[in-house]
Design an enzyme around this catalytic site. Sequence first.
Site, PDB file in Angstrom:
ATOM      1  N   THR A  48      35.358  41.421  38.053  1.00  0.00           N
ATOM      2  CA  THR A  48      35.192  39.969  38.066  1.00  0.00           C
ATOM      3  C   THR A  48      36.531  39.259  38.217  1.00  0.00           C
ATOM      4  OG1 THR A  48      33.224  40.214  36.680  1.00  0.00           O
ATOM      5  CG2 THR A  48      34.144  38.013  36.856  1.00  0.00           C
ATOM      6  N   CYS A  49      37.568  39.824  37.635  1.00  0.00           N
ATOM      7  CA  CYS A  49      38.895  39.198  37.749  1.00  0.00           C
ATOM      8  C   CYS A  49      39.390  39.208  39.192  1.00  0.00           C
ATOM      9  CB  CYS A  49      39.892  39.907  36.837  1.00  0.00           C
ATOM     10  SG  CYS A  49      39.501  39.743  35.086  1.00  0.00           S
ATOM     11  N   THR A  50      39.177  40.320  39.877  1.00  0.00           N
ATOM     12  CA  THR A  50      39.571  40.392  41.280  1.00  0.00           C
ATOM     13  C   THR A  50      38.761  39.399  42.102  1.00  0.00           C
ATOM     14  OG1 THR A  50      40.239  42.705  41.047  1.00  0.00           O
ATOM     15  CG2 THR A  50      39.768  41.923  43.289  1.00  0.00           C
ATOM     16  N   MET A  53      40.130  35.791  41.320  1.00  0.00           N
ATOM     17  CA  MET A  53      41.422  35.491  41.933  1.00  0.00           C
ATOM     18  C   MET A  53      41.303  35.434  43.462  1.00  0.00           C
ATOM     19  SD  MET A  53      43.564  34.799  39.523  1.00  0.00           S
ATOM     20  CE  MET A  53      42.223  34.105  38.542  1.00  0.00           C
TER      21      MET A  53
END
Length: 166
Positions: A48-50, A53
């Site tokens: 989810t972070c990738t 961003m």
Amino acid sequence: MVSVGDSAPDFTAPKTDIDGDIESFTLSEHLDEAPIVLAFFPAAFTGTCTTEMCTFRDQMANFEGVGATVYGISIDTPFTLSAFAETNGLNFGLISDTNRELIDAYDVSMDFADLGVNRLAKRSVFVVDADGEITYAWVSDNPGVEPDYDAVEAAAETLEETTEAA
């Protein structure tokens, strides 16, 4: 927790530029870049972070169009963030909070107790104006939920319009 109307906690931390250079970044010295979007995320190279961003990357023209400057913030080292930015072609700076001072100051710390991982950043977004005031705040207790990017952009745009009218 830091809320709309509060002064943004000032900080100095390592920042990785889009070209891979690492330098010291102090928020109060960059208020001329306002509106500033501070996007906290738990960890580089995670699903989810990738996605989050990369969504900011893909929508960067929209943020630049309203005069906003975006910074991602996580507890990863500057070197990890540099590799993360390069791997994903990120077009904005990433700030390293390895000492967890920023997540403490903004009160966005969370634990993944079942994994034995503590004091990561909650996925959260703050918009800061040229006076250092928080004008938009979104904090999720669910690390799998992404921010409403249109709402973040709208908050920055409203701020930019208010600044231009003054």
